[in-house]
Scaffold this active site. Structure first.
Site, PDB file in Angstrom:
ATOM      1  N   ASP A  21       0.847  -1.196   0.000  1.00 37.70           N
ATOM      2  CA  ASP A  21       0.000   0.000   0.000  1.00 37.70           C
ATOM      3  C   ASP A  21       0.884   1.248   0.000  1.00 37.70           C
ATOM      4  OD1 ASP A  21      -1.899   1.946   0.420  1.00 37.70           O
ATOM      5  OD2 ASP A  21      -2.277   1.386   2.520  1.00 37.70           O
ATOM      6  N   ASN A  23       0.071   4.483  -0.500  1.00 37.95           N
ATOM      7  CA  ASN A  23      -0.444   5.761   0.008  1.00 37.95           C
ATOM      8  C   ASN A  23      -1.165   5.619   1.353  1.00 37.95           C
ATOM      9  OD1 ASN A  23      -2.618   4.375  -0.950  1.00 37.95           O
ATOM     10  ND2 ASN A  23      -3.590   6.129  -1.954  1.00 37.95           N
ATOM     11  N   ASP A  25      -3.725   3.921   2.626  1.00 36.82           N
ATOM     12  CA  ASP A  25      -5.177   3.927   2.862  1.00 36.82           C
ATOM     13  C   ASP A  25      -5.664   2.518   3.226  1.00 36.82           C
ATOM     14  OD1 ASP A  25      -4.926   2.663   0.459  1.00 36.82           O
ATOM     15  OD2 ASP A  25      -6.354   3.932  -0.628  1.00 36.82           O
ATOM     16  N   ASP A  29      -1.855  -1.145  -3.921  1.00 40.93           N
ATOM     17  CA  ASP A  29      -2.123  -0.406  -5.153  1.00 40.93           C
ATOM     18  C   ASP A  29      -1.009  -0.594  -6.179  1.00 40.93           C
ATOM     19  OD1 ASP A  29      -0.114   1.405  -4.065  1.00 40.93           O
ATOM     20  OD2 ASP A  29      -1.728   2.049  -2.704  1.00 40.93           O
ATOM     21  N   ASP A 199      -9.769 -15.445 -17.091  1.00 44.60           N
ATOM     22  CA  ASP A 199     -10.615 -15.898 -15.986  1.00 44.60           C
ATOM     23  C   ASP A 199     -11.795 -16.768 -16.440  1.00 44.60           C
ATOM     24  OD1 ASP A 199     -11.384 -15.518 -13.075  1.00 44.60           O
ATOM     25  OD2 ASP A 199     -13.211 -14.784 -14.045  1.00 44.60           O
ATOM     26  N   GLU A 256      -7.711 -19.980 -17.315  1.00 41.77           N
ATOM     27  CA  GLU A 256      -8.284 -20.626 -16.134  1.00 41.77           C
ATOM     28  C   GLU A 256      -9.434 -21.449 -16.694  1.00 41.77           C
ATOM     29  OE1 GLU A 256     -10.172 -19.890 -11.726  1.00 41.77           O
ATOM     30  OE2 GLU A 256     -10.981 -18.880 -13.455  1.00 41.77           O
ATOM     31  N   HIS A 329      -4.832 -16.955  -5.466  1.00 37.27           N
ATOM     32  CA  HIS A 329      -5.730 -16.156  -4.641  1.00 37.27           C
ATOM     33  C   HIS A 329      -7.057 -16.859  -4.348  1.00 37.27           C
ATOM     34  CE1 HIS A 329      -7.063 -15.764  -8.682  1.00 37.27           C
ATOM     35  NE2 HIS A 329      -8.175 -15.187  -8.290  1.00 37.27           N
TER      36      HIS A 329
HETATM   37  C1  NOJ Z   1     -11.924 -17.272 -10.853  1.00 35.30           C
HETATM   38  C2  NOJ Z   1     -11.151 -16.257 -10.065  1.00 35.30           C
HETATM   39  O1  NOJ Z   1      -9.855 -16.733  -9.855  1.00 35.30           O
HETATM   40  C3  NOJ Z   1     -11.914 -16.032  -8.789  1.00 35.30           C
HETATM   41  O2  NOJ Z   1     -11.191 -15.290  -7.855  1.00 35.30           O
HETATM   42  C4  NOJ Z   1     -13.216 -15.381  -9.149  1.00 35.30           C
HETATM   43  O3  NOJ Z   1     -14.003 -15.255  -7.996  1.00 35.30           O
HETATM   44  C5  NOJ Z   1     -13.992 -16.196 -10.193  1.00 35.30           C
HETATM   45  N1  NOJ Z   1     -13.161 -16.681 -11.249  1.00 35.30           N
HETATM   46  C6  NOJ Z   1     -15.078 -15.365 -10.812  1.00 35.30           C
HETATM   47  O4  NOJ Z   1     -14.529 -14.382 -11.652  1.00 35.30           O
HETATM   48 CA    CA Z   2      -3.383   2.332  -1.289  1.00 30.15          CA
END
Ligand code: NOJ
Ligand code: CA
Length: 564
Positions: A21, A23, A25, A29, A199, A256, A329
């Site tokens: 981060d 700045n 907040d 970023d 995605d 993906e 993630h």
């Molecule tokens: C896969 C992404 O990696 C995930 O984080 C997201 O919630 C879903 N696709 C929907 O876009």
């Molecule tokens: Ca920030």
């Protein structure tokens, strides 16, 4: 397979909201990434993939885009991104962004127009269907829970969402939609991106009959993936995307693509496949019956993990090229998942896991924090979670008959928030991520697991990752480790995972001890030199070798001598 530039890359995945981060907040970023480019360069990685930074109400942390051409102000401005791409390039780091084209946010102007305007030309941009007797058009369950259908206010229509209510699916059957998306992809590629991580791409085609599914839960719904993922006809869309867009650029495309049977991998990643590479989630989801049902826990052992990884590797080797990962993630932290006993989660097991996945055949992806051994973070109540899928899984588990305590346990194990906690830069308040309270609670162990500390320690996980990357990228067996074929060995062994990589007469043999005990293996030391070892002790030169607890050993076979 012909050599491709993207096979050489080592990709580092950044979850921008939690990286750094700049700045103060409380939200990571783009400038924060730019400020940490020296760190990224010092790791030896060659490319970054940044999760979505486009304009978004952040219902799914950016996977709900309300403007494809603007950035979310909390991440920064376009000039910040241009600067990042430029400066990264100067350091030999390419940039890949996330491409989310299965759905938009419900706050996207197209969707807003159709909500407000009965004659909207955007009606056919989304998937609308009339209800049946006051009920949704069918009983499909969305990935984040509840029906895939949401009533369109003041009409008898419903709109379709594979994921959250705020993520309406685009209608890929409409060529106008596809053209709008292609134009947008080209805009970004022209900006100098190296490519995209694409995605949820197998969701773009739905079974057009939209018939009910046999219910598979107490909610009376059936998993939509059966009829809304990788359906017949998807080939036409993916082929078109490849023909009209990707093939015009020398870009890397990382799909993906869950739900693709191995028989179809050739179409996806073969020489003229839709993508450069795709992720295979089968091994990452080995602890749950399905990636989207965390209360269906599955017990597993090392042999199961080996079988899943090797099947995946052999199928990908037959078809093309793969994208290897331990974490991302959407996954929990690897050391917490794959090393079952807490007392065994240490330097050795973290580096063993790291090397095991890193030297598989394919392009390796390292998720932020993996390189310092960040762990899951156990939360005490549902209020502490941000991830929409964790919240859904919590209530769904209870509907399915589990207690609140059990439900909390399931989501603590799998929650996507495990890997989304802010990055640990040092032991200062908030781990040096920010001076303000971060958007998501920190993992409490930042004073024992952080970059600053590991920088000082030559024997840290971080410094092992550096050596590992260097071994692949520029060591004496580099070509073999990148392009070599893979061959599993000791396939029946219950706790040792081992494989060979072979390239133009060179051979590298890799051993990984998944147990806390010494393990004996038959191998003649005199024929090998050590490329990488997570223990400092010399390997004794006798016939029988002992692998220490969680040892990782990468050996280069000496050139064979021919006797006249
Ligand atoms: C896969 C992404 O990696 C995930 O984080 C997201 O919630 C879903 N696709 C929907 O876009
Ligand atoms: Ca920030």
């Amino acid at each position: 397979m012909q050599k491709k530039w993207w096979q050489k890359e080592v990709i580092y995945q950044i979850y921008p909201k939690s990286f750094y981060d700049s700045n103060n907040d409380g939200i990571g970023d783009i400038k924060g990434i730019t400020e940490k480019l020296d760190y990224l360069q010092s790791l030896g990685i060659t490319m970054i993939w940044i999760c979505p930074i486009y304009k978004s109400p952040m219902a799914d942390n950016g996977y709900d885009i309300s403007d494809y051409y603007q950035l979310n102000p909390e991440f920064g401005e376009m000039k910040d991104l241009d600067e990042l791409i430029e400066k990264a390039k100067e350091k030999g780091i390419k940039t890949v962004l996330d491409l989310v084209i299965n759905h938009t946010s419900d706050e996207h102007p197209w969707f807003q127009d159709l909500l407000q305007n009965p004659d909207s030309k955007y009606k056919d941009y989304y998937i609308l269907k009339p209800g049946k007797n006051g009920q949704p058009p069918n009983n499909w369950r969305s990935v984040f829970g509840g029906s895939v259908w949401e009533p369109l206010p003041n009409t008898d229509q419903y709109y379709f969402h594979s994921f959250a209510v705020k993520q309406p699916d685009l209608n890929w059957e409409n060529k106008q939609v596809r053209d709008e998306l292609y134009k947008m992809v080209i805009y970004w590629l022209e900006k100098g991106l190296a490519g995209f991580r694409v995605d949820a791409i197998t969701f773009i085609k739905k079974d057009q009959a939209y018939e009910d599914l046999p219910p598979d839960g107490v909610d009376g719904l059936g998993k939509c993936t059966i009829k809304a993922r990788n359906q017949v006809g998807i080939a036409d869309f993916l082929h078109e995307l490849q023909e009209e867009v990707f093939s015009k650029y020398d870009c890397v495309t990382i799909g993906e693509a869950p739900g693709v049977p191995y028989e179809q991998y050739g179409d996806f990643i073969g020489e003229n496949g839709y993508f450069s590479m795709i992720f295979d989630f089968r091994y990452a989801d080995l602890d749950v019956a399905s990636g989207s049902e965390w209360f269906k826990r599955v017990d597993w052992n090392v042999l199961d993990l080996k079988n899943l990884i090797f099947t995946s590797q052999m199928e990908i080797q037959k078809a093309g090229w793969g994208a290897n990962f331990l974490e991302n993630h959407d996954q929990n932290r690897s050391i917490s998942k794959y090393i079952k006993e807490e007392e065994n989660r240490n330097f050795y097991s973290a580096t063993m896991l790291g090397a095991m996945f890193f030297f598989l055949r394919g392009t390796p992806f390292i998720y932020q924090g993996q390189e310092i051994g960040m762990t899951n973070f156990t939360r005490k109540s549902i209020e502490e979670f941000d991830d929409i899928s964790s919240i859904d899984q919590y209530y769904r588990s209870m509907n399915e008959g589990f207690t609140a305590e059990e439900a909390l346990h399931f989501i603590n194990l799998r929650s996507r928030d495990n890997s989304r906690t802010p990055f640990h830069w040092n032991e200062n308040e908030y781990g040096g991520f920010s001076k303000a309270k971060p958007w998501l609670g920190m993992n409490e162990n930042y004073n024992s697991i952080n970059v600053e500390q590991q920088e000082k320690d030559p024997d840290s996980i971080l410094n092992f990752y550096r050596k590992m990357i260097q071994t692949r990228q520029s060591g004496e067996a580099s070509e073999c480790l990148i392009y070599g074929d893979i061959e599993p060995i000791l396939t029946e062994h219950p706790v040792i995972m081992a494989y060979k990589r072979k390239w133009n007469g060179k051979k590298v043999v890799c051993y990984f001890n998944f147990s806390a005990e010494n393990q004996h293996v038959e191998i003649d030391q005199n024929h090998y030199t050590v490329l990488l070892n997570n223990y400092k002790e010399e390997i004794p030169s006798n016939q029988e070798m002992v692998l220490k607890p969680y040892q990782a050993l990468i050996l280069l076979q000496k050139e064979e001598r021919h006797h006249g």
